[in-house]
Scaffold this motif. Structure first.
Motif, PDB file in Angstrom:
ATOM      1  N   THR A  82       0.814  -1.211   0.000  1.00  0.00           N
ATOM      2  CA  THR A  82       0.000   0.000   0.000  1.00  0.00           C
ATOM      3  C   THR A  82       0.851   1.265   0.000  1.00  0.00           C
ATOM      4  N   HIS A  83       2.111   1.128   0.390  1.00  0.00           N
ATOM      5  CA  HIS A  83       3.023   2.263   0.458  1.00  0.00           C
ATOM      6  C   HIS A  83       4.363   1.877  -0.159  1.00  0.00           C
ATOM      7  N   GLU A  84       5.115   2.876  -0.559  1.00  0.00           N
ATOM      8  CA  GLU A  84       6.462   2.633  -1.075  1.00  0.00           C
ATOM      9  C   GLU A  84       7.421   3.596  -0.388  1.00  0.00           C
ATOM     10  N   ALA A  85       8.536   3.050   0.072  1.00  0.00           N
ATOM     11  CA  ALA A  85       9.613   3.869   0.622  1.00  0.00           C
ATOM     12  C   ALA A  85      10.603   4.110  -0.510  1.00  0.00           C
ATOM     13  N   ARG A  86      10.656   5.331  -0.974  1.00  0.00           N
ATOM     14  CA  ARG A  86      11.598   5.688  -2.033  1.00  0.00           C
ATOM     15  C   ARG A  86      12.859   6.208  -1.369  1.00  0.00           C
ATOM     16  N   ILE A  87      13.894   5.390  -1.423  1.00  0.00           N
ATOM     17  CA  ILE A  87      15.112   5.722  -0.679  1.00  0.00           C
ATOM     18  C   ILE A  87      16.197   6.240  -1.612  1.00  0.00           C
ATOM     19  N   ARG A  88      17.013   7.113  -1.054  1.00  0.00           N
ATOM     20  CA  ARG A  88      18.201   7.643  -1.718  1.00  0.00           C
ATOM     21  C   ARG A  88      19.345   7.510  -0.712  1.00  0.00           C
ATOM     22  N   VAL A  89      20.461   6.981  -1.175  1.00  0.00           N
ATOM     23  CA  VAL A  89      21.589   6.733  -0.278  1.00  0.00           C
ATOM     24  C   VAL A  89      22.839   7.385  -0.842  1.00  0.00           C
ATOM     25  N   THR A  90      23.504   8.165   0.002  1.00  0.00           N
ATOM     26  CA  THR A  90      24.820   8.707  -0.334  1.00  0.00           C
ATOM     27  C   THR A  90      25.769   8.317   0.786  1.00  0.00           C
ATOM     28  N   TRP A  91      27.040   8.272   0.464  1.00  0.00           N
ATOM     29  CA  TRP A  91      28.032   7.964   1.482  1.00  0.00           C
ATOM     30  C   TRP A  91      29.347   8.615   1.124  1.00  0.00           C
ATOM     31  N   ASN A  92      30.172   8.770   2.130  1.00  0.00           N
ATOM     32  CA  ASN A  92      31.530   9.253   1.874  1.00  0.00           C
ATOM     33  C   ASN A  92      32.486   8.551   2.822  1.00  0.00           C
TER      34      ASN A  92
END
Length: 177
Positions: A82-92
């Protein structure tokens, strides 16, 4: 011939009563959620299993996504999403400081920043968003393979912690709906 005296019988009865009280007290013990009811905890798990996670395109982001999918539904839920988690990942990756006396030895820190938008699939609108940041440290030496492996292990640890933080944030957002 009488084998038991009255004192022995009284002690035996007292021990039996004590054992009965102990057993009845242990039978009453059971797991219950700290806040809310058992049905509320079950509802929360069902709500989380109805959340899908968007696809990502980097190794660290995939680590975050894989852990998050498992935390949300155990990795095998057939529940309707019923829902979607739209994730964005950055790292350093940054080196912190050289250790005195060793020219090649340093320590490093991997920082993973995971952002999400929780979208209601029936309307297509974002109902909440947030960002979580985690860090994992590692030691660098003069050995190339050891450095690469330590860096990758730190990325994996930070990704796992980021997924756990995202799960808690998503659960909190769903509880407010």
């Amino acid at each position: 011939m009488w084998l038991f005296n009255q004192q022995t019988v009284k002690i035996s009865v007292l021990w039996n009563v004590a054992a009965l009280l102990l057993v009845s007290g242990l039978v009453a013990c059971q797991f219950r959620p700290l806040h809310g009811t058992q049905s509320a905890a079950l509802q929360d798990n069902q709500n989380l299993s109805a959340v899908s996670v968007s696809q990502v395109n980097t190794r660290v982001a995939q680590q975050v996504r894989n852990h998050l999918v498992f935390l949300l539904d155990g990795g095998f839920s057939n529940a309707e999403k019923t829902h979607e988690a739209r994730i964005r990942v950055t790292w350093n990756n940054r080196q912190l400081a050289a250790i005195r006396g060793a020219q090649d030895s340093t320590s490093g820190t991997i920082t993973v920043i995971a952002s999400y938008d929780l979208v209601d699939l029936s309307t297509g609108k974002a109902i909440s968003s947030g960002s979580r940041q985690t860090e994992a440290s590692y030691d660098r030496t003069g050995q190339v393979f050891a450095n690469e492996r330590a860096e990758r292990d730190a990325e994996n640890r930070a990704a796992k912690e980021a997924a756990e933080s995202l799960r808690l944030a998503i659960a909190a957002d769903l509880s407010r709906i």
